[in-house]
Design an enzyme around this catalytic site. Structure first.
Site, short mmCIF file in Angstrom:
data_model
loop_
_atom_site.label_atom_id
_atom_site.label_comp_id
_atom_site.label_asym_id
_atom_site.label_seq_id
_atom_site.Cartn_x
_atom_site.Cartn_y
_atom_site.Cartn_z
N LYS A 172 0.84 -1.21 0.00
CA LYS A 172 0.00 0.00 0.00
C LYS A 172 0.87 1.26 0.00
O LYS A 172 1.94 1.30 0.61
CB LYS A 172 -0.94 0.00 1.20
CG LYS A 172 -2.02 -1.11 1.15
CD LYS A 172 -3.18 -0.75 0.23
CE LYS A 172 -4.09 -1.91 -0.09
NZ LYS A 172 -5.17 -2.11 0.87
N ARG B 289 -3.99 -10.02 4.71
CA ARG B 289 -4.20 -10.16 3.27
C ARG B 289 -2.95 -9.65 2.56
O ARG B 289 -2.63 -8.47 2.66
CB ARG B 289 -5.43 -9.35 2.84
CG ARG B 289 -5.77 -9.45 1.37
CD ARG B 289 -6.99 -8.58 1.03
NE ARG B 289 -7.34 -8.69 -0.38
CZ ARG B 289 -6.81 -7.95 -1.35
NH1 ARG B 289 -5.89 -7.02 -1.05
NH2 ARG B 289 -7.18 -8.11 -2.61
#
Length: 256
Positions: free
Chosen positions: A204, A238
């Site tokens: 991210k 995840r």
């Protein structure tokens, strides 16, 4: 939870696994490295990604769910979609859980369909529309805001008959770097400890951009953050990099 993107345009692995054979091989790799859940994503949700209809998602998935199920019966399969119709298709093909980034906000049939299938449902915090999901909002108190949202949405889900709910605070969706770091440090306060917590911080931008690195260069930093959230009760990670995360998990469990 290992990520299997069937997309040509995902931000860090677009086009790598969007044909049947390469997707199957990647699923095998994720499982061998230690993934217990395979999260299949037919649509990229990165900023400025192509928008697909449910019909296009279903066409893109094709027989992939049933093929993975047949080849690797031990694998749990999660389907990453915000469409009720895609969920119904996935249910018929054998998925084990629903991963809806929209919290039922992009398709008003989602909660009813989730209830009808009886599958576990991953509820993510996100801005209310597809068009605004990446709009950066500086919240007065991000933890309070996310908990308000979780409180309202879990109430709606339970009322509909969805009993198995997993929470995802929505890293990478419309939040400032500061707010996301605050969510990392306050993971234990998210969701009131009532429901299992999933954390998805893999590759991210709130991690790599401030460091001036690429999404593929932040494994060490990501694993440090993984350790932080595990210590605060997160139970599902995840990730793209399963092998590295499996090491982090093993070390964490050894120390417990």
């Amino acid at each position: 939870m290992g990520i299997l993107n069937l997309t040509p345009d995902s931000f860090s692995d677009g086009g790598k696994f969007n044909n049947g054979q390469s997707a199957l091989k990647h699923a095998e790799k994720l499982l061998k490295e230690g993934a217990e859940i395979i999260d299949i994503g037919p649509q990229s949700t990165r900023p400025n990604a192509d928008f697909l209809s449910s019909k296009e998602e279903i066409e893109r998935i094709g027989s992939m769910i049933s093929r993975i199920k047949k080849e690797f019966p031990e694998a749990l399969i999660s389907l990453d979609t915000f469409y009720a119709e895609t969920v119904q298709f996935g249910f018929n093909e054998g998925i084990d859980m629903i991963n809806d980034i929209s919290g039922g906000q992009f398709d008003d049939k989602m909660f009813d369909t989730a209830a009808k299938t009886g599958l576990p449902y991953i509820l993510m915090h996100v801005n209310p529309t597809y068009e605004t999901m990446h709009d950066k909002i500086k919240f007065e108190d991000i933890t309070l805001e996310v908990n308000r949202y979780f409180s309202k949405k879990t109430g709606e889900l339970l009322e509909k008959g969805v009993k198995d709910i997993i929470l995802d605070p929505g890293f990478g969706f419309g939040k400032t770097v500061e707010d996301q770091m605050k969510m990392i440090s306050e993971t234990e306060y998210l969701g009131f400890g009532k429901f299992p917590m999933l954390i998805g911080i893999s590759r991210k931008s709130f991690i790599y951009k401030p460091l001036g690195k690429s999404p593929l260069e932040i494994n060490e930093e990501t694993q440090k953050l993984h350790r932080q959230v595990l210590e605060q009760g997160a139970i599902i990670l995840r990730v793209h990099d399963v092998a590295e995360t499996a090491v982090t998990l093993r070390e964490f469990l050894r120390k417990k």
